[in-house]
Design a protein around this motif. Structure first.
Motif, short mmCIF file in Angstrom:
data_model
loop_
_atom_site.label_atom_id
_atom_site.label_comp_id
_atom_site.label_asym_id
_atom_site.label_seq_id
_atom_site.Cartn_x
_atom_site.Cartn_y
_atom_site.Cartn_z
N GLY A 23 0.81 -1.20 0.00
CA GLY A 23 0.00 0.00 0.00
C GLY A 23 0.85 1.26 0.00
O GLY A 23 2.02 1.25 0.35
N GLN A 24 0.21 2.37 -0.36
CA GLN A 24 0.89 3.65 -0.42
C GLN A 24 0.67 4.39 0.90
O GLN A 24 -0.45 4.46 1.41
N VAL A 25 1.73 4.95 1.48
CA VAL A 25 1.64 5.72 2.72
C VAL A 25 2.51 6.96 2.58
O VAL A 25 3.35 7.07 1.68
N LYS A 26 2.31 7.87 3.52
CA LYS A 26 3.12 9.09 3.56
C LYS A 26 3.96 9.04 4.84
O LYS A 26 3.45 9.21 5.93
N PRO A 27 5.26 8.80 4.72
CA PRO A 27 6.10 8.71 5.93
C PRO A 27 6.44 10.09 6.50
O PRO A 27 6.76 11.01 5.75
N ILE A 28 6.31 10.22 7.78
CA ILE A 28 6.74 11.42 8.49
C ILE A 28 7.57 10.98 9.69
O ILE A 28 7.46 9.84 10.14
N PRO A 29 8.42 11.85 10.22
CA PRO A 29 9.24 11.47 11.38
C PRO A 29 8.39 10.99 12.54
O PRO A 29 7.30 11.50 12.80
#
Length: 426
Positions: A366-372
């Motif tokens: 799946g597609q995700v948006k990584p953030i710290p």
């Protein structure tokens, strides 16, 4: 229906379909945000949690070395005593009588030797003038030698009687804490056997005896040979002691002995450490938990416990690739954790973005948006606070809350052991 009408209807259908697709594209939700940890190789202490038992450094039995009636106990039970301090008194009267008898025999032997010596000296003076025969001279000198030997024996008997009289005062053989009195006053002790009166234990420092399986020790040696582990020397290996109430003892211990033989009954190797006990707070015989620092493990990754999951195949982590898609990576971990972080020894590489928050929204492929991770955790906490009055909780906030609760311990071997988990980042 004319051809022009059909063409008009077909064109209208195509326009409507394109509009519908465009509308669906506009309504498609953005990829979910997940908190990631950018892992980097590091070195960590190689610790093992083992069970141990405390023992005195020295333990001495205080026994009656001469027969007699026990008159009194001089020390106070359970207190510290010094080496040479009198603990018990045995009736000295029979021993004093034996000494007096030995002294009388010494006086008699001294007199006999004096007479024999005078006679031998006279014979030696008269022998050159041949006033006495050679046979008489030999007899006089033989009598002198016998009297000298008897005198030496009498002196030894007096010394022995003095020593035995000294044993009437039973002294502490070492400095330490004296235990309970084993024999009451008035009892006959030392008759036919050395009677145990009490014991003295030296409890500062203490020994911590524990064992390690031979297979685990062998695996440590193999890891050392591969360059991943540097084992401490025996004199440099330190340990911490956890008491039965869960508190950590404030004095560190030092490993001072490692057996070279494996116990065939248990398959374990015996180890021993020295632990300071200046306040005498620890008592011999107590069971404790020992955290042993065996050395340093290099090229490993510290990953929050909430980021590691497991299934029938073993432990794994979800990693975000450069394209923003989620991928699974099987990992190997140590059985023990450090500050709510698992030690990953294999399966990850430097720079991997491991998902530590928002795993409920991450699906493989799946597609995700990584953030710290820290930013994601702060956002989740803020959202939870805002929605706390309504009773709602977003998924990321639920992950953040779950990260502070005990979670099942992932194990590369598929064990069902559990460890406490936390979502806090290194």
């Amino acid at each position: 229906m004319t051809p022009s009408t059909r063409s008009l209807l077909l064109g209208s259908a195509i326009v409507l379909a394109m509009a519908a697709c465009k509308k669906e594209e506009q309504q498609a939700p953005p990829p979910p945000e997940v908190g990631v940890i950018n892992v980097q190789p590091t070195s960590t202490p190689l610790t093992r949690e083992l069970s141990g038992r405390l023992a005195p450094v020295r333990r001495a039995d205080v026994r009656a070395r001469v027969p007699g009636v026990l008159l009194e106990r001089v020390y106070e039970e359970g207190t510290d005593v010094k080496e040479g301090q009198v603990l018990f008194k045995i009736d000295p009267a029979p021993l004093q009588a034996d000494l007096s008898s030995a002294q009388g025999q010494l006086a008699s032997a001294q007199a006999s030797y004096t007479n024999a010596h005078v006679a031998a000296e006279r014979a030696r003076r008269l022998a050159p003038q041949q006033y006495v025969s050679q046979s008489d001279l030999d007899n006089a000198e033989a009598t002198e030698r016998s009297a000298r030997a008897a005198l030496q024996q009498a002196r030894a008997a007096v010394t022995n009687a003095q020593i035995r009289l000294g044993y009437a005062n039973v002294e502490a053989p070492i400095s330490g804490r004296a235990g309970k009195q084993q024999v009451t006053e008035g009892a006959l002790v030392g008759a036919g056997d050395v009677t145990l009166l009490t014991t003295v234990d030296q409890i500062d420092p203490l020994y911590v005896n524990f064992t390690m399986s031979s297979s685990e020790l062998q695996s440590l040696r193999q890891a050392q040979g591969q360059g991943n582990v540097s084992l401490s020397d025996t004199e440099d290996t330190t340990l911490k002691v956890l008491l039965s109430n869960g508190q950590t003892y404030d004095q560190p211990g030092t490993l001072d002995f490692s057996d070279v033989v494996v116990d065939p009954a248990t398959g374990a190797v015996s180890l021993r450490a020295t632990l300071p006990n200046p306040q005498r707070a620890l008592l011999p015989g107590s069971f404790v938990t020992v955290m042993v620092n065996m050395g340093t493990r290099s090229n490993v990754f510290l990953v929050p416990q909430a980021a590691i999951q497991r299934d029938t195949q073993g432990a794994y982590a979800m990693v975000v690739g450069q394209d923003g898609k989620v991928a699974r990576k099987d990992v190997q971990i140590e059985d023990n954790a450090i500050d709510n972080h698992w030690i990953v020894t294999d399966g990850l590489k430097a720079g991997d973005q491991v998902i530590a928050l928002g795993l409920q929204q991450a699906r493989e492929g799946g597609q995700v948006k990584p953030i710290p991770y820290e930013q994601a955790k702060a956002q989740a906490a803020q959202a939870q606070q805002q929605q706390g009055g309504a009773g709602g909780q977003p998924p990321a906030a639920a992950d953040a809350a779950q990260g502070d609760k005990p979670a099942p311990a992932p194990d590369a071997k598929g064990d069902d052991a559990q460890q406490p988990a936390s979502g806090q980042a290194q």
